[in-house]
Design an enzyme around this catalytic site. Structure first.
Site, mmCIF file in Angstrom:
data_model
loop_
_atom_site.group_PDB
_atom_site.id
_atom_site.type_symbol
_atom_site.label_atom_id
_atom_site.label_comp_id
_atom_site.label_asym_id
_atom_site.label_seq_id
_atom_site.Cartn_x
_atom_site.Cartn_y
_atom_site.Cartn_z
ATOM 1 C CG HIS A 163 -2.087 -0.768 1.275
ATOM 2 N ND1 HIS A 163 -2.487 -1.495 2.380
ATOM 3 C CD2 HIS A 163 -3.036 -0.957 0.321
ATOM 4 C CE1 HIS A 163 -3.631 -2.116 2.094
ATOM 5 N NE2 HIS A 163 -3.981 -1.812 0.866
ATOM 6 C CB CYS A 257 -2.473 0.536 8.601
ATOM 7 S SG CYS A 257 -1.083 0.341 7.541
#
Ligand code: ARG
Length: 263
Positions: A163, A257
């Site tokens: 990511h 996150c």
């Protein structure tokens, strides 16, 4: 005042393997995960930010990673369309929260995958967008049209940095952290051309998720042990704080996150 969305780790665990970090043979410790998550929450609140909570859902162990739920833009929530089927059931739950809290809930056109603020980060007015492993570049172009903003697509080339928020972290307009080997040549050149103060993180610390930092004003929260990065941040007037988040690194996530900026 900033508002940050989090989700308590009541049902967090390593129940499947959808990225290079996860192994079912390396389970997380529930009590430690809760303690680490609470420390992060308290430090976020100490900066003056307000934490909003999603209700944890049994059977959705990765729902704690709220960064992926959506990209929030003003009162609009552009919801994720997850690539791994295991995370797809998260979206209706998160969408209900956004609807109940007065957001306009939107999606990018099908069939593109998009993993929210995990792969789409504003630095100034420009949206930096990570693609290939989890999100699709074409979808990010659509996103740029929906938000009427410039999108700079960056290909992610290392499965450990799957990511964009694992290898790139804006600190403010013209200032960001990055891990150069996570990008191809072209991506590195784009970042270097577009961000004046681009701080490179070293291999060891990148693997400790140093780039997965929560930047709130002058405070920067990271996983513990990112000494070189913390020094570079202090030189620039930031206050870095390290906290153990290794229970979440087992799932391929860290501080950033576990949060989603709501403003
Ligand atoms: N296990 C989760 C996944 O693979 C971790 C998500 C981490 N989130 C992030 N924004 N990098 O989807």
């Amino acid at each position: 005042m900033s508002r940050v969305l989090m989700c308590p780790p009541d049902y967090y665990g390593i129940e499947y393997e959808i990225n290079a970090w996860m192994s079912r043979s390396r389970q997380s410790d529930r009590a430690r995960a809760i303690e680490q998550w609470q420390t992060l929450r308290q430090l976020i609140e100490k900066t003056g930010a307000q934490v909003e909570l999603l209700e944890p859902v049994p059977g959705l162990p990765d729902y704690v990673f709220t960064a992926n739920a959506a990209l929030v833009y003003g009162r609009r929530a552009i919801m994720a369309r997850f690539r791994p089927q295991q995370r797809q059931p998260e979206t209706p739950h998160a969408a209900a929260w956004f609807r109940d809290h007065g957001y306009s809930v939107e999606t990018i056109p099908e069939p593109y995958c998009f993993e929210g603020a995990g792969d789409a980060l504003f630095c100034g007015e420009t949206l930096f967008a990570g693609y290939r492993i989890r999100s699709d570049a074409r979808g990010q172009q659509e996103l740029g049209r929906m938000l009427d903003c410039e999108v700079l697509p960056l290909e992610l080339v290392d499965p450990y940095f799957y990511h964009l928020d694992t290898c790139f972290c804006p600190l403010g307009p013209g200032q960001a952290l990055y891990y150069p080997p996570a990008f191809d040549d072209y991506g590195r050149r784009v970042l270097q051309a577009r961000i004046d103060d681009l701080i490179a993180v070293c291999d060891d610390e990148a693997r400790q998720f140093a780039c997965n930092a929560v930047a709130l004003g002058h405070t920067v929260l990271t996983h513990a042990g990112c000494t070189h990065l913390h020094e570079a941040l202090r030189q620039r007037g930031f206050t870095p704080i390290g906290i153990p988040l290794d229970e979440f690194i087992k799932a391929g996530g860290s501080a950033k996150c576990l949060t989603l900026m709501l403003d």
